[in-house]
Design an enzyme around this catalytic site. Structure first.
Site, short mmCIF file in Angstrom:
data_model
loop_
_atom_site.label_atom_id
_atom_site.label_comp_id
_atom_site.label_asym_id
_atom_site.label_seq_id
_atom_site.Cartn_x
_atom_site.Cartn_y
_atom_site.Cartn_z
N SER A 144 2.89 2.74 6.89
CA SER A 144 3.75 2.72 5.71
C SER A 144 4.45 4.06 5.52
CB SER A 144 2.92 2.41 4.45
OG SER A 144 2.15 3.55 4.09
N CYS A 145 5.44 4.07 4.63
CA CYS A 145 6.16 5.32 4.36
C CYS A 145 5.21 6.36 3.78
CB CYS A 145 7.32 5.06 3.41
SG CYS A 145 6.88 4.20 1.89
N THR A 186 -2.50 1.20 -3.45
CA THR A 186 -1.89 1.47 -2.15
C THR A 186 -2.99 1.67 -1.12
OG1 THR A 186 -0.54 3.01 -0.84
CG2 THR A 186 -1.69 3.95 -2.71
N GLY A 187 -2.76 1.15 0.06
CA GLY A 187 -3.72 1.34 1.14
C GLY A 187 -3.38 2.53 2.01
#
Length: 332
Positions: free
Chosen positions: A149-150, A209-210
């Site tokens: 992810s970002c 969020t992961g």
């Protein structure tokens, strides 16, 4: 030349296209999106509310969008397995739909004839690579990979530098994150995440969020040592990571700054940035770094307890890493 196809023409798909067109060793051959007509695809390449108008020429015909005179084939196919990646000799299919993000579903691109697949989302089954952190561990037998992810792309480079230099005993991350397309313009139904259904432009919204846990996948030595959360805030782009860590070795804040600066000017150049200026979020719009350490924003409580701040353009910086990963896996 690396021949690529983009599946999913949303925020990331379009920015990957813009950035790939700037690379001399990449040819964008095709774009697939079942929900976007050619004239609309051309319009969305040309105009972008966040990153501005495309500076070249953009047009279309029945079967292509034409950018700076280069014809890019377009398709409106729902099932990637039906795409002509084999006959188009696609080296890397980029899946930016957010739908085909696991090994079994991304395999459809391989079945269609693509040699490799880069997924522009975290994946629970595909191996995840963060450029500058663990990309050199990639081996050519891995046909399908995730660019994570970002937020993981922002956090992982910083966490690696700190862990390598001083050791991280444990840490908590908060990302103050710009709005994304999954949020609502006004209050609406969001059955899995009630807070996420509230109006994006008028609220600070706590979210899960992961990204921090995912760092443990790209840096196994940090497995179980980091976790985190997000606040979604009413800005259109650019986010910031707040990493609060307990160090294994004592360090001054100046020593931490020197370690990050050395990495930013050395092995992580282009991925990790460094600034001592009095910056704010809009200063990083269009920045291609995955993570820009804000040396003057961090604070230290004791020799082993610090809060570190790093900015990222969650659209543009992330898309730049997608293109880097495409180049790396295609040449491996």
């Amino acid at each position: 030349m690396i021949r690529i196809a983009i599946n999913g023409f949303g925020r990331i798909g379009r920015l990957v296209l813009r950035l790939a067109l700037q690379r001399k060793d990449i040819e964008v051959v095709a774009v697939n999106d079942p929900f976007i007509s050619n004239d609309y695809a051309a319009y969305m390449v040309k105009y972008d509310s966040t990153h501005g108008r495309y500076k070249g020429t953009v047009s279309h015909d029945d079967k292509h969008i034409i950018i700076d005179g280069v014809k890019i084939a377009t398709y409106q196919e729902r099932d990637p397995a039906n795409l002509p990646w084999g006959s188009l000799k696609i080296d890397v299919a980029v899946d930016s739909t957010g739908v085909f993000k696991e090994l079994d579903t991304a395999q459809k691109h391989i079945d269609a004839g693509a040699k490799k697949v880069v997924i522009t989302a975290p994946s629970s089954s595909a191996p995840m690579f963060v450029v500058g952190v663990n990309h050199t561990k990639y081996t050519p037998d891995k046909k399908i990979v995730s660019n994570a992810s970002c937020t993981t792309n922002c956090l992982a480079p910083l966490a690696k530098v700190i862990n390598d230099a001083f050791g991280i005993e444990e840490g908590l991350m908060t990302t103050v994150h710009s709005m994304t397309a999954t949020q609502k313009t006004v209050d609406g139904p969001s059955h899995k995440d009630w807070r996420g259904g509230r109006t994006a432009s008028g609220n600070i919204i706590p979210s899960s969020t992961g990204a921090a846990k995912a760092v443990g996948k790209v840096l196994p030595e940090l497995q179980g040592k980091l976790t985190g959360m997000a606040f979604r805030v009413p800005t259109v782009d650019v986010s910031v990571v707040d990493l609060t860590v307990k160090l294994e070795k004592e360090a001054t804040y100046d020593q931490i700054k020197k370690a990050v600066k050395a990495a930013a000017e050395g092995p992580m150049k282009g991925v990790l940035g460094y600034t001592e200026d009095a910056v704010v979020s809009s200063d990083f719009l269009g920045d291609t770094h995955a993570s820009i350490f804000d040396a003057s924003a961090g604070i230290q409580l004791s020799p082993k307890f610090v809060k570190l701040i790093s900015w990222y353009d969650n659209e543009y910086g992330y898309s730049a890493r997608v293109v880097d990963l495409i180049e790396y896996v295609a040449k491996a």
